[in-house]
Design a protein around this motif. Structure first.
Motif, PDB file in Angstrom:
ATOM      1  N   THR A  10       0.877  -1.195  -0.103  1.00 38.90           N
ATOM      2  CA  THR A  10       0.013   0.065  -0.198  1.00 38.90           C
ATOM      3  C   THR A  10       0.991   1.356  -0.192  1.00 38.90           C
ATOM      4  O   THR A  10       2.135   1.134   0.249  1.00 38.90           O
ATOM      5  CB  THR A  10      -0.833   0.025   1.313  1.00 38.90           C
ATOM      6  N   HIS A  73      -3.161  -3.646   3.004  1.00 34.20           N
ATOM      7  CA  HIS A  73      -4.556  -3.042   2.460  1.00 34.20           C
ATOM      8  C   HIS A  73      -5.606  -3.501   3.699  1.00 34.20           C
ATOM      9  O   HIS A  73      -5.711  -4.789   4.130  1.00 34.20           O
ATOM     10  CB  HIS A  73      -4.951  -3.425   1.411  1.00 34.20           C
ATOM     11  N   GLU A  98      -2.687   1.545   9.431  1.00 31.94           N
ATOM     12  CA  GLU A  98      -3.939   1.655   8.716  1.00 31.94           C
ATOM     13  C   GLU A  98      -4.544   3.094   8.494  1.00 31.94           C
ATOM     14  O   GLU A  98      -4.676   3.467   9.347  1.00 31.94           O
ATOM     15  CB  GLU A  98      -4.914   0.570   9.174  1.00 31.94           C
ATOM     16  N   ALA A 198     -11.383   1.678   0.917  1.00 30.88           N
ATOM     17  CA  ALA A 198     -10.012   1.303   1.126  1.00 30.88           C
ATOM     18  C   ALA A 198      -9.300   2.326   2.119  1.00 30.88           C
ATOM     19  O   ALA A 198      -8.222   2.353   2.858  1.00 30.88           O
ATOM     20  CB  ALA A 198      -9.249   1.335  -0.163  1.00 30.88           C
TER      21      ALA A 198
END
Ligand code: 3Y8
Ligand code: NAP
Length: 248
Positions: A10, A73, A98, A198
């Motif tokens: 990511t 992710h 995150e 996301a």
């Protein structure tokens, strides 16, 4: 002795890798091997699965990993759950990096569904032109609704025929721009936009483009993952230095 395993894939993971490299932390970057040519990282990089929890446990021990930073992710639930189990079994420190989920704002027309599996049912019965920007792992879900024309954005060309009757493939790697996504939706006469929640900036452009074009968005909520999470590289660096100081 600190040695970090950074589970990547990511934008946040790439930023984390740059910081760890800058401060000289002994760290290894890990990709799943989902794409043919993943972006280069400034850390030694391994590519491919570990072989489930057992494989990850062996890896952590063999590589003397003291800390795992899970920057995968939010939809990479399998990896995150395996990391939590393997770190508990080996006593390895674990933190998740995150990004916060997106929240609908003024002018947004979202239908939120609990998971990717609920997305096809949220589509209308009358034929629509659907921008399917959720990658290629869940495309088969949409064979249940063959009457729609799907415009798929993928990182790599599919290596087999798609399970969809009407589909156009667009090959592109994010991050994306509002201008680019607006032009894409106009060119393909899109009527519905499908997205995973996301968060982050890399996939957000399509939501702004949908808002500008007054298009409905079907948004899949992310799976729940229990392990502790932080939302910035700085916070993870503090976590790392504190756990080094405590020697725990
Ligand atoms: C292999 C590594 C970086 C990371 C960049 C982010 C941003 C661009 C936006 C759309 C949505 C999607 C998808 C997406 C984005 C970033 C980030 C992100 C979404 C790469 C990468 C790997 C992957 C795997 C890939 C998945 C797919 C998902 C495409 C590299 C480019 C849809 C997720 O073809 C496939 O099988 C693709 C698989 C998992 C979701 C899926 O389920 O299909 N990401 N994406 C990682 C690995 O091997 O470990 O190739 O360089 C990374 C990025 N993709 O370094 O700046 O951080 O999210 N990736 C989604 O968000 O919905 C595209 O098109 O609008
Ligand atoms: P997933 O379903 O959670 O994981 C499936 C299996 O893939 C894992 O059990 C593990 O295999 C392997 N794996 C996943 N991430 C890995 C990593 N960073 N390093 C080594 N092995 C990994 O994962 P996913 O959703 O397919 O995502 C795969 C990769 O793409 C991740 O790096 C993720 O960050 C990135 N990504 C995913 C999405 C998305 O929408 N899912 C979006 C952007 C980027 P073993 O069991 O064999 O160990």
């Amino acid at each position: 002795m600190t040695r970090v395993l950074l589970l990547g894939g990511t934008t946040e993971a790439s930023a984390m890798a740059r910081r760890l490299s800058q401060v000289g932390t002994d760290a290894v970057f890990s990709y799943a091997g989902r794409t043919r040519a993943p972006a280069e990282q400034p850390l030694p990089t391994r590519i491919g699965g570990f072989g489930g929890v057992a494989g990850l446990v062996s890896y952590l021990r063999a590589q003397n990993i003291s800390h795992v930073i899970d920057a995968t992710h939010p939809f990479a639930a399998g990896m995150s759950r395996n990391a939590a189990t393997a770190c508990a079994e080996t006593g390895t420190r674990l933190i998740r990096l995150e990004r916060a989920p997106w929240v609908a704002g003024a002018g947004d027309n979202w239908t939120t569904v609990d998971s990717l599996q609920d997305m096809p049912a949220a589509l209308p019965d009358t034929p629509a032109r659907v921008f399917l920007a959720i990658g290629k792992q869940q495309i088969a879900l949409f064979s249940a609704k063959p009457q729609h024309h799907y415009v798929l954005r993928l990182v790599d060309a599919p290596d087999a025929a798609l399970p969809l009757r009407h589909a156009t493939v667009v090959l592109a790697r994010g991050p994306f721009t509002i201008q680019g996504d607006t032009a894409l939706m106009r060119e393909h006469r899109i009527t519905h936009v499908l997205a995973k929640n996301a968060g982050g900036t890399g996939a957000q452009a399509k939501l702004a483009a949908a808002r500008d074009l007054n298009l409905p968005v079907i948004m899949a909520d992310r799976p729940t993952i229990s392990s502790a999470a932080l939302d910035s590289v700085d916070a993870v660096m503090n976590w790392l230095s504190h756990s080094e100081l405590r020697g725990v």
